[in-house]
Design a protein around this motif. Structure first.
Motif, PDB file in Angstrom:
ATOM      1  N   HIS A 230      -4.691   7.009  -5.060  1.00  0.00           N
ATOM      2  CA  HIS A 230      -5.128   6.098  -6.116  1.00  0.00           C
ATOM      3  C   HIS A 230      -5.433   6.829  -7.427  1.00  0.00           C
ATOM      4  O   HIS A 230      -6.230   6.342  -8.243  1.00  0.00           O
TER       5      HIS A 230
ATOM      6  N   SER B 282      -3.240  -6.675  -1.724  1.00  0.00           N
ATOM      7  CA  SER B 282      -1.884  -6.402  -2.237  1.00  0.00           C
ATOM      8  C   SER B 282      -1.784  -6.713  -3.726  1.00  0.00           C
ATOM      9  O   SER B 282      -0.819  -7.323  -4.195  1.00  0.00           O
TER      10      SER B 282
ATOM     11  N   TRP C   5      -0.033   5.403  -4.739  1.00  0.00           N
ATOM     12  CA  TRP C   5      -0.377   4.802  -3.451  1.00  0.00           C
ATOM     13  C   TRP C   5      -1.222   5.753  -2.620  1.00  0.00           C
ATOM     14  O   TRP C   5      -2.069   5.323  -1.836  1.00  0.00           O
TER      15      TRP C   5
ATOM     16  N   ASP D 193      -5.593  -2.734  -2.089  1.00  0.00           N
ATOM     17  CA  ASP D 193      -4.506  -2.804  -1.115  1.00  0.00           C
ATOM     18  C   ASP D 193      -4.725  -3.911  -0.093  1.00  0.00           C
ATOM     19  O   ASP D 193      -3.765  -4.460   0.443  1.00  0.00           O
TER      20      ASP D 193
ATOM     21  N   SER E 236       0.808  -1.224   0.000  1.00  0.00           N
ATOM     22  CA  SER E 236       0.000   0.000   0.000  1.00  0.00           C
ATOM     23  C   SER E 236       0.838   1.269   0.000  1.00  0.00           C
ATOM     24  O   SER E 236       0.311   2.352  -0.264  1.00  0.00           O
TER      25      SER E 236
END
Length: 122
Positions: A56, A77, A53, A74, A30
């Motif tokens: 977004h 992942s 990150w 996130d 993230s």
């Protein structure tokens, strides 16, 4: 550091769709801006899309704009590249990558997936 594994490539007819996925086995995903690049035989690696990150926000190459969508989850992942209206010129090996400070330049990305092949052919 991230350890990325890409998947989802294949052979598709022109006009078709594919979704690529790239998953990090670590726990810092993230914190990274994620990008997708591609490299066709005999050509240089080129930027396709990126997602920051922080908020977004998304960024696309001119060739990807309007046809491809990058997204991330996130909690899983994972970063995705949804590709639609595929063309023969989209044929390439697609790589996911992670960066802390870059965006468009592949040299700013420090961690790379192994690549997944996409072939668009009738």
């Amino acid at each position: 550091q991230v350890s990325l594994v890409g998947s989802g490539g294949g052979v598709v007819q022109p006009g078709g769709s594919l979704r690529l996925s790239c998953t990090d086995s670590g726990d810092t995903f993230s914190s990274f801006t994620m990008g997708w690049f591609r490299q066709a035989p005999g050509k240089e690696r080129e930027f396709v899309a990126a997602i920051k990150w922080s908020d977004h926000s998304t960024y696309y190459s001119d060739s990807a704009k309007g046809r491809f969508t990058i997204s991330r989850d996130d909690a899983k992942s994972t970063v995705y590249l949804q590709m639609t209206m595929l063309k023969p010129e989209d044929t390439a090996t697609y790589y996911c990558a992670a960066t802390l400070s870059g965006l468009y330049d592949y040299e700013d990305y420090g961690s790379w997936g192994q690549g997944t092949q996409v072939a668009v052919s009738s």
